[in-house]
Structure formats: structure tokens, C-alpha cells
Scaffold this motif. Structure first.
Motif, PDB file in Angstrom:
ATOM      1  N   VAL A  41     -13.551   9.779  21.009  1.00 21.66           N
ATOM      2  CA  VAL A  41     -12.441  10.019  21.932  1.00 21.66           C
ATOM      3  C   VAL A  41     -12.904  11.071  22.943  1.00 21.66           C
ATOM      4  O   VAL A  41     -13.558  12.052  22.575  1.00 21.66           O
ATOM      5  CB  VAL A  41     -11.179  10.485  21.169  1.00 21.66           C
ATOM      6  CG1 VAL A  41     -10.110  10.982  22.135  1.00 21.66           C
ATOM      7  CG2 VAL A  41     -10.629   9.340  20.321  1.00 21.66           C
ATOM      8  N   ARG A  51     -13.787   8.200  35.412  1.00 23.17           N
ATOM      9  CA  ARG A  51     -13.610   7.351  34.261  1.00 23.17           C
ATOM     10  C   ARG A  51     -14.791   7.569  33.354  1.00 23.17           C
ATOM     11  O   ARG A  51     -15.907   7.637  33.867  1.00 23.17           O
ATOM     12  CB  ARG A  51     -13.550   5.881  34.729  1.00 23.17           C
ATOM     13  CG  ARG A  51     -12.774   4.966  33.814  1.00 23.17           C
ATOM     14  CD  ARG A  51     -12.689   3.583  34.471  1.00 23.17           C
ATOM     15  NE  ARG A  51     -13.045   2.538  33.502  1.00 23.17           N
ATOM     16  CZ  ARG A  51     -12.154   1.937  32.724  1.00 23.17           C
ATOM     17  NH1 ARG A  51     -10.902   2.251  32.790  1.00 23.17           N
ATOM     18  NH2 ARG A  51     -12.535   1.011  31.880  1.00 23.17           N
ATOM     19  N   PRO A  70     -10.528  -1.710  24.777  1.00 24.79           N
ATOM     20  CA  PRO A  70      -9.134  -2.142  24.944  1.00 24.79           C
ATOM     21  C   PRO A  70      -8.217  -1.445  23.937  1.00 24.79           C
ATOM     22  O   PRO A  70      -8.646  -1.149  22.818  1.00 24.79           O
ATOM     23  CB  PRO A  70      -9.183  -3.647  24.651  1.00 24.79           C
ATOM     24  CG  PRO A  70     -10.616  -4.040  24.668  1.00 24.79           C
ATOM     25  CD  PRO A  70     -11.435  -2.815  24.434  1.00 24.79           C
ATOM     26  N   ASP A  71      -6.977  -1.203  24.354  1.00 18.53           N
ATOM     27  CA  ASP A  71      -5.983  -0.598  23.460  1.00 18.53           C
ATOM     28  C   ASP A  71      -5.892  -1.392  22.176  1.00 18.53           C
ATOM     29  O   ASP A  71      -5.885  -2.618  22.204  1.00 18.53           O
ATOM     30  CB  ASP A  71      -4.594  -0.622  24.118  1.00 18.53           C
ATOM     31  CG  ASP A  71      -4.450   0.514  25.111  1.00 18.53           C
ATOM     32  OD1 ASP A  71      -5.254   1.469  25.038  1.00 18.53           O
ATOM     33  OD2 ASP A  71      -3.546   0.422  25.971  1.00 18.53           O
ATOM     34  N   GLY A  72      -5.813  -0.679  21.081  1.00 20.01           N
ATOM     35  CA  GLY A  72      -5.585  -1.352  19.806  1.00 20.01           C
ATOM     36  C   GLY A  72      -6.851  -1.895  19.163  1.00 20.01           C
ATOM     37  O   GLY A  72      -6.803  -2.414  18.057  1.00 20.01           O
ATOM     38  N   ASP A 113      -9.887  -1.979  16.923  1.00 16.55           N
ATOM     39  CA  ASP A 113     -10.227  -1.218  15.725  1.00 16.55           C
ATOM     40  C   ASP A 113     -11.442  -0.338  16.009  1.00 16.55           C
ATOM     41  O   ASP A 113     -12.386  -0.777  16.665  1.00 16.55           O
ATOM     42  CB  ASP A 113     -10.526  -2.206  14.587  1.00 16.55           C
ATOM     43  CG  ASP A 113     -10.535  -1.511  13.235  1.00 16.55           C
ATOM     44  OD1 ASP A 113     -11.346  -0.583  13.046  1.00 16.55           O
ATOM     45  OD2 ASP A 113      -9.734  -1.899  12.371  1.00 16.55           O
ATOM     46  N   GLY A 161     -13.059  -8.064  22.200  1.00 19.20           N
ATOM     47  CA  GLY A 161     -11.695  -7.945  22.726  1.00 19.20           C
ATOM     48  C   GLY A 161     -11.044  -9.308  22.947  1.00 19.20           C
ATOM     49  O   GLY A 161      -9.842  -9.476  22.723  1.00 19.20           O
ATOM     50  N   ASP A 216      -9.173   8.900  26.258  1.00 20.16           N
ATOM     51  CA  ASP A 216      -9.647   7.513  26.119  1.00 20.16           C
ATOM     52  C   ASP A 216     -10.521   7.368  24.873  1.00 20.16           C
ATOM     53  O   ASP A 216     -11.309   8.264  24.553  1.00 20.16           O
ATOM     54  CB  ASP A 216     -10.518   7.098  27.322  1.00 20.16           C
ATOM     55  CG  ASP A 216      -9.695   6.781  28.567  1.00 20.16           C
ATOM     56  OD1 ASP A 216      -8.476   6.571  28.433  1.00 20.16           O
ATOM     57  OD2 ASP A 216     -10.283   6.755  29.668  1.00 20.16           O
ATOM     58  N   THR A 217     -10.403   6.209  24.221  1.00 18.53           N
ATOM     59  CA  THR A 217     -11.348   5.867  23.153  1.00 18.53           C
ATOM     60  C   THR A 217     -12.477   5.066  23.779  1.00 18.53           C
ATOM     61  O   THR A 217     -12.233   4.126  24.542  1.00 18.53           O
ATOM     62  CB  THR A 217     -10.655   5.032  22.061  1.00 18.53           C
ATOM     63  OG1 THR A 217      -9.607   5.827  21.497  1.00 18.53           O
ATOM     64  CG2 THR A 217     -11.626   4.650  20.948  1.00 18.53           C
ATOM     65  N   VAL A 270     -14.711   2.411  27.976  1.00 20.10           N
ATOM     66  CA  VAL A 270     -13.357   2.465  27.431  1.00 20.10           C
ATOM     67  C   VAL A 270     -13.073   1.138  26.732  1.00 20.10           C
ATOM     68  O   VAL A 270     -13.327   0.068  27.287  1.00 20.10           O
ATOM     69  CB  VAL A 270     -12.330   2.714  28.556  1.00 20.10           C
ATOM     70  CG1 VAL A 270     -10.914   2.745  27.995  1.00 20.10           C
ATOM     71  CG2 VAL A 270     -12.649   4.021  29.274  1.00 20.10           C
TER      72      VAL A 270
END
Ligand SMILES: [Zn+2]
Ligand SMILES: [Zn+2]
Length: 342
Positions: free
Chosen positions: A68, A78, A138-140, A142, A302, A83-84, A136
Motif C-alpha cells: 500500500v 500516480r 483493481p479494487d477488490g 485479492d 482482473g 492505493d494498493t 495500481v
């Protein structure tokens, strides 16, 4: 900060290291969340070297990780704090002839994390990286999948270099994480027959359960090739680092086929059956990690085109690194990829 350092052959201890200093232009401070243990880490763990890259102790290993963003230096838009990111562990100079030719992975002044003589690794709490190494996710997604983008990117690159196209028949020799990633990418691009060998039953099972048309021990391969791809294979991906696998690869390729050498042998020399190789005009392609394939690896995961999470069979804490490395080095307990969670 805490770091897990190699302090001698086969010995890892938790040590204290200074926190990284102030960030320079284009740099990002990362809080490490999860690290994957790679076969190359195991070479250093067991023998203290790969070829002429020798460890001087204590040395922090590790290069497959997700993190992170804690803080960004001047000139970074960016990623942003919070951000992960999945990380490309290769820090290239962006100035030499290789970088100017777009070959960042063979940069003359490459600093690859966890590579002796270049840079310490990521088995620690904080790492500073250039922003261009941080992708970065995508959200969610794993966190394990984010870590696995690194070995997956090597498979993407190897399959590109080998020229594997839809419909072509391919064998992957070695069903460790890299071999299994190759199988996943081959399937995703629509390869024809996919055959996989390994010496370990659990890895043969994993390959069979995740896309192989045939998975078995090396002894069964030539029979499987005559049944499934009688003209010979278009591509063989060697991901075992074994002389026997190279010998076998050359024997099962069709004339004009491509052998991609990805595995890292324990020996300094590998021999090829030159007469078979030249009569069949086999192309031998060496794979040096990967170049510019991290984003494609993230997209494959993703978009659900590949499945990699099943490879993360074991998870340890930073203080359990000794145990984690011993497990992987000994191929114990059905391990495919061991993860270290921070
Ligand atoms: Zn690796
Ligand atoms: Zn360079």
C-alpha cells in the motif's frame, strides 16, 4: 523497521533496519503487505548464490510483493497514497542503451530487489520504489493475486517471446508457480494442446485441475505427445531448470519449434543435443524475467482470464520466514507458492 534477513546459508533471522529516508523525485514509499517466496530466493537461501551473484550476509531477500502506498515523493501523480499496488521489482536506470532500446529488464545498471549486489529485497516493512514500478491494482483484487502478478508477468513475457499463438500445441516442463502461470497464460491466449510435466504428484494434480490437457511425470510425456500432438510440439516452455528437461524438450519439438528456457539451473552449464536441435532447426530462446508485462498480467487476472490464487498454498508471518523458506526448499506439504503476510 523489521526485516527478515538471510544471515548465513539456510538461516533467516528477523533484524532491525533503519526506515527508508526522505523520498526523492519520482519515488514512492510502500508499506509491504504480502511477499511471495520465489524459487530464485530459495537458490540464495540454500547456496548463497546464483551464478556469480553472491550474497554477502546479512541480506534481505524477496522481490514478489504487493503493497500500500504510504507517501509519494515530488513529481508523482500516480500512484496515490492509500492505493494498493503490484510492484515490478526491477529498477532500471532509464538512461542506458538497453533502457533506450526499451529493454528495461537487461538495463546495464539494473537494481533488482533481493538480488545480491543490486538491491535488498522486500521481506521487510517498507520499501522505496520509483513510481513507474508501481501498478495500481483493481479494487477488490485479492492481495495474493496482486503478488502473483510478478510470476504471471514472466509467463506472459515467455509466451510472447516463444511466439505461442492460438491453436499451437505447447508443453510446460515443471509445474512450479512459473510453469503453472505459463499454463494459465497459454490457456488464456487459446493455445491448442497444453501438456505439463512435474516430478511431484501435487503439482501434476494442480496442473490437471487448472487447464492442462495432459499432466504427468516426464516419463509419460513422449507418449502423450504422440497421442495429442503427433507432429511434435510448437513450443516447449522449460520451467524446471533441469538438464533432463532441456534434453526432453529438444526431442519433442516439431522441426522449427521453439524452446523457451525459463528455469534457473543449479549448474553453471547446460548441454543441448546439438544434432537434433540443428537438424530440426529448433529456436532456443532465453527468458530473463520479464519486460513491460506487469500491466498485462494484472489485466489477465482482473478480467478473470487466468486463475492464480490456487497457487498460494501456504501463508506465514515475517517472523516465520525460516519455516517458510525451509518448506519451499524441501517441497514439503504440497507447497506451490508460500506467501509471507506482513
Ligand atoms: Zn521470482
Ligand atoms: Zn538502463
Amino acid at each position: 523497521m523489521k526485516a527478515a534477513a538471510l544471515v548465513g546459508p539456510g538461516r533467516i533471522e528477523l533484524i532491525e533496519r533503519p526506515n527508508p529516508g526522505p523520498l526523492g523525485n519520482g519515488q514512492v514509499l510502500l508499506e509491504v503487505k504480502m511477499v511471495g517466496i520465489c524459487g530464485s530466493d530459495i537458490h540464495y537461501f540454500e547456496t548463497g548464490r546464483i551464478g556469480d551473484a553472491k550474497v554477502s550476509y546479512p541480506f534481505v531477500l524477496g522481490h514478489e510483493f504487493a503493497a500500500v502506498v504510504k507517501e509519494v515523493g515530488p513529481g508523482v501523480d500516480r500512484p496515490r497514497p492509500g492505493d494498493t499496488v503490484a510492484v515490478d521489482p526491477a529498477i532500471s536506470c532509464r538512461e542506458c542503451d538497453q533502457c533506450n532500446a526499451g529493454r528495461f529488464h537487461t538495463c546495464r545498471r539494473l537494481r533488482f530487489l533481493g538480488c545480491p549486489g543490486q538491491a535488498e529485497g522486500c521481506l521487510c516493512q517498507y520499501v522505496v520504489m520509483p513510481s513507474h514500478c508501481c501498478f495500481v491494482v483493481p479494487d477488490g483484487l485479492d492481495i495474493r493475486d496482486a503478488v502473483l502478478t510478478e510470476p504471471l508477468s514472466i509467463a506472459v513475457y515467455a509466451i510472447d517471446r516463444a511466439g505461442l499463438k492460438p491453436g499451437m500445441d505447447v508443453a510446460t516442463l515443471g509445474a512450479g508457480p512459473i510453469g503453472l502461470c505459463c499454463l494459465q497464460v497459454a490457456r488464456a491466449i487459446g493455445a491448442g494442446r497444453c501438456l505439463v510435466t512435474d516430478l511431484l504428484d501435487c503439482r501434476i494434480e494442480a496442473a490437471g485441475a487448472h487447464g492442462a490437457d495432459w499432466a504427468g511425470r516426464p516419463e509419460g510425456l513422449s507418449q502423450a505427445v504422440s497421442r495429442l500432438a503427433p507432429a511434435g510440439l510448437d513450443v516447449v516452455l522449460e520451467a524446471a531448470g533441469q538438464q533432463a528437461a532441456i534434453d526432453q524438450a529438444i526431442g519433442i519439438l516439431r522441426p522449427g519449434g521453439v524452446l523457451a528456457v525459463i528455469g534457473i539451473p543449479r549448474t553453471d552449464r547446460i548441454y543441448i543435443n546439438i544434432h537434433t536441435a540443428r537438424r530440426n532447426e529448433v529456436d532456443i530462446v532465453n527468458i530473463r524475467r520479464q519486460n513491460n508485462c506487469t500491466q498485462r498480467a494484472i489485466d489477465l487476472i482482473g478480467d478473470g482470464k487466468v486463475e492464480v490464487g490456487f497457487m498460494a498454498t501456504h501463508t506465514f508471518t515475517l517472523s516465520q520466514c525460516q519455516q517458510a523458506f525451509e518448506l519451499v526448499a524441501g517441497y514439503k506439504d504440497g507447497v506451490i507458492k508460500a506467501m509471507v503476510r506482513l
